[in-house]
Design an enzyme around this catalytic site. Structure first.
Site, PDB file in Angstrom:
ATOM      1  CB  SER A   1      -0.891   0.031   1.237  1.00  0.00           C
ATOM      2  OG  SER A   1      -1.517   1.295   1.387  1.00  0.00           O
TER       3      SER A   1
ATOM      4  CE1 TYR B   1      -4.252  -2.120   4.757  1.00  0.00           C
ATOM      5  CE2 TYR B   1      -3.353   0.017   4.126  1.00  0.00           C
ATOM      6  CZ  TYR B   1      -3.840  -1.237   3.781  1.00  0.00           C
ATOM      7  OH  TYR B   1      -3.890  -1.603   2.451  1.00  0.00           O
TER       8      TYR B   1
END
Length: 246
Positions: A141, A155
């Site tokens: 990501s 995350y």
């Protein structure tokens, strides 16, 4: 172009979103594509039917990425039936965004089990079936390298861990000519983060070109790494986010 004819691919979490786009793309390039799913049985079966209708070959395998035995079993099943697994795409992931103080230890374990632990386990298991010259491609990501707002600690940590794992495996597996890379998608138009969603405006404001990725934008980069054209890249991070991280 059928650049992957004869290759076998395993994708974790391939029934929806980016994983499904990767499955479609690699199948169209001639690969036999197997993918795991957990709860989305209808979507998984529909994707297999779609790929086969287009002339490709696909297999859906039910496996929970939090269950290491199930994940290892899925890879063993595929390896036994196909002889080799040439390409592994570690795509499955979960996203949990909220204030850092609100996370429990169970929340921590849940995210790390899917986003990090399962990637390590799948990579370890697939190496028994991967010939020299194979590919491991991790889906990270852009939040692994730049965090533009609050609530993303867990995350971002989990995806940053994949950068270290990618680089270390690339170094370790170089003698087998196995390329290991990581693709960092930015905001991507899926059911989890629609381009017309309530949080889309803030994401678009970060981008040099204010446009959400399509899932196929990410799949196109993955496919390039998977084929012969990507042979010189290993231990590399590629960010696909319309300039949100520049």
């Amino acid at each position: 172009m059928k650049n992957l004819t004869g290759k076998t691919v395993f994708i974790t979490g391939g029934s929806r979103g980016i994983g499904a786009a990767i499955a479609r793309k690699l199948a169209a390039m001639g690969a036999f594509v197997a993918f795991s799913y957990h709860n989305s049985e209808h979507a998984a079966n529909a994707l297999v039917a779609e790929i086969e209708h287009a002339g490709g070959n696909a297999l859906a395998i039910k496996a929970d990425n939090t269950d290491h035995r199930a994940l290892q079993g899925a890879i063993q099943q595929l390896g036994a039936s196909r002889k080799n697994i040439d390409i592994l795409i570690n795509n499955a992931g979960i996203f949990d965004a909220r204030p850092v103080e609100s996370f429990s230890v169970e929340d921590l374990d849940s995210t790390l089990n899917v986003n990090v632990r399962a990637v390590f386990i799948a990579s370890q298991a697939v190496l028994k079936h991967m010939p020299n010259g194979g590919r491991i491609i991790n889906i990270g990501s852009n939040l692994a390298t730049r965090v533009p707002g609050p609530g993303l600690s867990l995350y971002a940590m989990s995806k940053a861990a994949l950068v270290g794992l990618t680089k270390a495996m690339a170094r370790e597996l170089g003698h087998r000519r196995i390329n290991v890379n990581i693709v960092h998608p930015g905001s991507t138009d899926t059911d989890m983060n629609p381009a017309n969603g309530e949080h889309a405006g803030g994401q678009l404001a970060l981008m040099a070109i204010p446009k959400f990725n399509s899932a196929m934008d990410v799949a196109n980069v993955v496919s390039w790494l998977a084929e012969e054209a990507g042979q010189a890249l290993t231990g590399t991070e590629i960010t696909v986010d319309h300039g949100a991280n520049i």
